[in-house]
Design an enzyme around this catalytic site. Structure first.
Site, PDB file in Angstrom:
ATOM      1  N   GLU A 504       0.825  -1.204   0.000  1.00 48.53           N
ATOM      2  CA  GLU A 504       0.000   0.000   0.000  1.00 48.53           C
ATOM      3  C   GLU A 504       0.862   1.258   0.000  1.00 48.53           C
ATOM      4  O   GLU A 504       0.502   2.278  -0.570  1.00 48.53           O
ATOM      5  CB  GLU A 504      -0.920  -0.021   1.228  1.00 48.53           C
ATOM      6  N   ASP A 631       2.134  -3.248  14.804  1.00 52.55           N
ATOM      7  CA  ASP A 631       1.895  -4.072  13.615  1.00 52.55           C
ATOM      8  C   ASP A 631       2.839  -5.266  13.615  1.00 52.55           C
ATOM      9  O   ASP A 631       3.395  -5.625  12.590  1.00 52.55           O
ATOM     10  CB  ASP A 631       2.092  -3.233  12.352  1.00 52.55           C
TER      11      ASP A 631
END
Length: 865
Positions: A504, A631
């Site tokens: 992304e 994350d």
């Protein structure tokens, strides 16, 4: 009149005289295992007093004590001992604190009738050979012990002893042994503990090699038992392994004091395979050696310069040759040679990869030439050879009476043409500057003064203008500029190669970084999307680089530098973050390929535990610096050259400057199946929420890359966890390992273990396994991210599969959007029952590297369509 002090003293004396114990504990003899009860009565206080029970001078904290009132100023306190044993033998009495005074009752002695009770047992000793020493044991009981017998090495020592304590005098021993004693009375026999006296230490355990460099490595190990004698030193033997038969030469021994249980082995040769073993020594002597441990030192720059540099003239070129390096001087994999060619105060460098000669052209024999050669590897360049000097040849002598006017004429013509060109440029410039009129020209009444306009800079809005990229053109904060200034790398030092992955944020490419000494280093370059024109998005990537800049830990990836890629007709350049090149890619790809690749590999549990320990070490380091990752997953952990795991991708990380939590300000794309329960509920992230993610990461590693919560949609995760559900125990996962995972998913964040505790627990688990067998070289594996997967989904459509209810078949297609790729779609596994394109699919593609003609690299990716 009676003085006030006398009155107070009289009153105090009266109160203290009125407080006394009316009844005290009595002497009792109770059979072993029966119950006993004692009591005392306190008189002289109207309010509830404090009455404590004491045994041998120590207050009883957890005793069955009860209190009751007998009269207005009379209180009863009793204690009950159920199932008495020899340790209950002793003196008991009451103590009261009332009216500011402390008084004690009389003592009562409790005797337990039964087997003798040891009050002193033989202790472990460390003694020298043939040295006299004593062993002692003492016992009490009712009836009293009458006889003591000693055992040495499990056998009775001749003679018996009748006094307590009993002392055995030993004239000396030649080998480790044990001692114990027996106490006899009319009720039976009691045996003491077995005391160990001085044995050799066990061999060290878990010998491992870390922090390897070209000339030294660090070894660590753990100690089983010290042989009941403190270790004094350890000795390491290191030898280079030669040949496939494993034959070795004379070992290099290094002896050092312990603890700590780590040591740096120095003086090793670069790029050499070694084997090492270890033993430790206490007062008795040396332990046995451990098994041999294999390791290899890293590459280094060549240690010698090329010799016998020669030259051969060939018309307008010069051929330079030299003798190649000996294998023992390369110190790694020889990448080639560099030739430094100097002439007329200018220098040129030529790189030769697969030869020991170079062609220098054009060659001017009338100029002095200086030539030298050096070899280089990945680790750097070696020393230069001796400089080869080629003296300039004298120019041919010309006749005395011949003079050529051609150079003079040509010089005059060139000067004239230059003058004409300068005049034309001045004329056009002056005309452009005065096109709005003369500056400050003569004024007339009623008219505005005209001012000359001079263009400071002209712009060509139709052509492409490539501006130099600097931090000033980004519009980022000054504090961020200062953090990144010392790691800024000019764009000219980078040569970008093939793409390793896309996501992304943009893409990751392989690149060669040119060093100041002329060598090159393979790196990975993280590049933001080229269509990003927001300085805020660019600043977010650079903040990640600044965050990683300060990290210095072998299990945390560290940024090498930051560069900016200029873009034509764009206001903002493209930021690039330089990271170490990880040969084996990300951990998730590696695990999936080991399970679903063309040649599936059985991953040893020791290797999986090692992955977990590396991640725990990296996260322990980050938590100590008050960084939350947010994350943590196997996809964000990279495998380095030595199969060590490095925590990476800090795009979501934050530093805790105050307090102990970070609150997500706005909604964004977050890894739902890895996020802690409290983070899903309140957008609050702490170091404890990273522990939750680490538990999910451990589950990923145990299942070798499976997706967490199979069959549960992202929108259902919060309710699923709120109902108390958690990830199931994976197959082949030990109960102790799954218990560690479950502790990471505790509903109360502060009850989850710390990363330090998790690392220690995992290391203890790993120590319980035998060393894992060595595996062959691992191939680099790469995952394309969801963007590429979605494009493949649109290209394949529903026609890739048979009708619903039938098994999907192997389909081969070539996608125009991905030139050079051949996709082969096959079912994920035999258990797949759904055939829609929105299920997991195994895809194999072949890509031709445009940089290396004719070479084909095969990769396997797993995408979620």
């Amino acid at each position: 009149m009676i003085p006030t002090t006398c009155l107070i003293a009289s009153l105090v004396l009266h109160v203290s005289w009125g407080l006394k114990f009316m009844s005290s504990p009595t002497n009792q003899t109770v059979a072993l295992g029966r119950s006993a009860q004692m009591k005392c009565v306190l008189k002289g206080v109207s309010v509830s007093p404090q009455i404590h029970w004491l045994k041998d001078g120590k207050q009883l904290q957890e005793a069955d004590v009860s209190h009751m009132v007998l009269d207005e100023d009379e209180w009863l306190s009793s204690i009950r001992l159920s199932s008495v044993h020899q340790a209950d033998t002793g003196s008991y009495w009451c103590r009261s604190n009332a009216n500011g005074f402390q008084i004690n009752s009389k003592k009562g002695f409790l005797s337990v009738e039964g087997l003798p009770h040891f009050t002193q047992e033989p202790e472990d000793l460390a003694v020298f050979k043939n040295t006299t020493f004593n062993m002692t044991c003492a016992a009490v009981g009712s009836p009293k012990p009458t006889t003591f017998f000693w055992k040495m090495g499990g056998a009775f020592v001749s003679g018996k002893w009748t006094e307590s304590p009993s002392v055995l005098r030993v004239q000396g021993i030649n080998q480790p042994t044990t001692f114990s004693c027996e106490a006899h009375n009319s009720k039976g026999v009691a045996a003491s503990r077995i005391a160990n006296v001085k044995v050799l230490p066990d061999p060290p355990r878990a010998l491992s090699v870390t922090n390897m460099t070209p000339h030294e490595v660090s070894i660590t190990w753990t100690v089983q038992t010290e042989g009941f004698s403190k270790l004094r030193s350890c000795t390491a033997q290191v030898v280079p392994s030669s040949g496939p038969d494993g034959s070795v030469t004379v070992p290099l021994e290094q002896t050092f004091e312990v603890p700590p249980y780590e040591h740096m082995l120095e003086g090793l040769k670069p790029f050499t395979h070694y084997i090492a073993r270890l033993r430790c020594t206490n007062q008795v002597g040396d332990s046995h050696f451990t098994n041999w441990t294999h390791f290899s030192t890293l590459e280094a720059a060549p240690g010698a310069a090329p010799k016998n540099v020669t030259f051969l003239r060939n018309k307008s070129s010069l051929v330079v040759g030299w003798q190649g390096l000996r294998p023992q001087d390369v110190n790694g994999v020889l990448l080639g040679y560099r030739v430094d060619w100097s002439k007329n105060r200018s220098s040129k460098e030529i790189t030769v990869h697969a030869d020991t000669r170079a062609v220098l052209q054009p060659f001017d024999p009338f100029t002095r030439h200086l030539i030298r050669v050096q070899a280089f590897t990945v680790a750097g360049a070696g020393p230069w050879s001796q400089t080869l000097v080629l003296a300039a040849q004298p120019e041919p002598r010309k006749g005395k009476h011949r003079r050529s006017w051609a150079p003079l004429v040509i010089g005059i013509l060139c000067a004239a043409l230059t003058l004409v060109a300068v005049l034309l440029v001045v004329y056009h410039t002056r005309k452009k500057e005065l096109q709005f009129g003369k500056a400050f020209g003569p004024t007339t009444p009623g008219r505005t003064v005209l001012v000359q306009y001079r263009a400071v800079r002209t712009y060509n809005r139709q052509g492409t203008e490539r501006l130099e990229a600097t931090f000033d053109t980004l519009g980022i904060s000054e504090s961020l500029k200062q953090k990144l200034q010392d790691i800024f790398i000019p764009e000219q030092q980078l040569i970008l190669g093939r793409t390793l992955g896309r996501g992304e944020f943009g893409s990751v490419k392989e690149a060669q970084l040119k060093m100041e000494d002329g060598s090159s280093q393979k790196v990975a370059v993280k590049i933001v999307k080229t269509d990003v024109n927001s300085s805020g998005d660019i600043e977010e990537l650079l903040r990640e680089a600044a965050c990683m800049k300060d990290f210095d830990h072998p299990n945390v990836i560290k940024v090498i530098g930051v560069s900016l890629q200029s873009r034509a007709n764009r206001r903002l350049p493209v930021p690039m973050v330089l990271l170490p090149f990880m040969k084996h890619g990300d951990l998730h790809s590696f695990l999936v390929m080991s399970r679903l690749g063309e040649q599936p590999t059985e991953m040893p549990v020791q290797t999986l535990l090692k992955f977990m320990i590396d991640i725990a070490r990296g996260m322990e380091y980050l938590s100590q610096k008050n960084f939350i990752h947010r994350d943590l997953a196997t996809r964000n952990c990279m495998l380095n050259e030595d199969m060590g795991v490095c925590v990476a991708d800090f795009g979501l990380s934050r530093k805790l400057y105050s307090g102990d939590y970070y609150r997500q300000g706005s909604a964004g794309k977050l890894p739902v199946k890895w996020i802690a329960l409290e983070s899903l509920a309140d957008n609050v992230y702490t170091l404890h929420s990273d522990v939750w993610s680490f538990g999910v990461t451990m589950w990923e590693i145990s299942t070798r890359g499976q997706t967490p919560y199979p069959g549960i949609e992202n929108a259902e995760i919060y309710d699923y966890l709120l109902q108390g559900h958690r990830l199931k125990q994976p197959p082949h996962c030990t109960p102790m390992l799954y218990q560690l995972m479950s502790e990471c998913w505790h509903t109360e964040p502060k009850l989850r273990p710390s990363f330090q505790s998790l690392r220690q627990s995992l290391e203890e688990l790993l120590a319980g396994f035998s060393p894992a067998p060595e595996t062959g070289e691992h191939l680099y594996m790469n995952l394309r991210e969801e963007e590429e997967a979605s494009g493949l989904k649109q290209a394949c459509g529903m026609g890739c599969w048979e009708a619903e209810g039938q098994r999907p078949q192997r389909t081969e297609m070539r996608l125009e959007a991905s030139s050079g790729y051949r996709y082969v779609m096959v079912p994920l596994d035999a258990a797949t029952e759904h055939t829609e394109c929105n299920r997991f699919t195994s895809v194999r593609h072949e890509v031709t590297d445009p940089l290396i003609e004719g070479e084909v690299e095969e990769e396997r990716v797993i995408i979620n369509l």
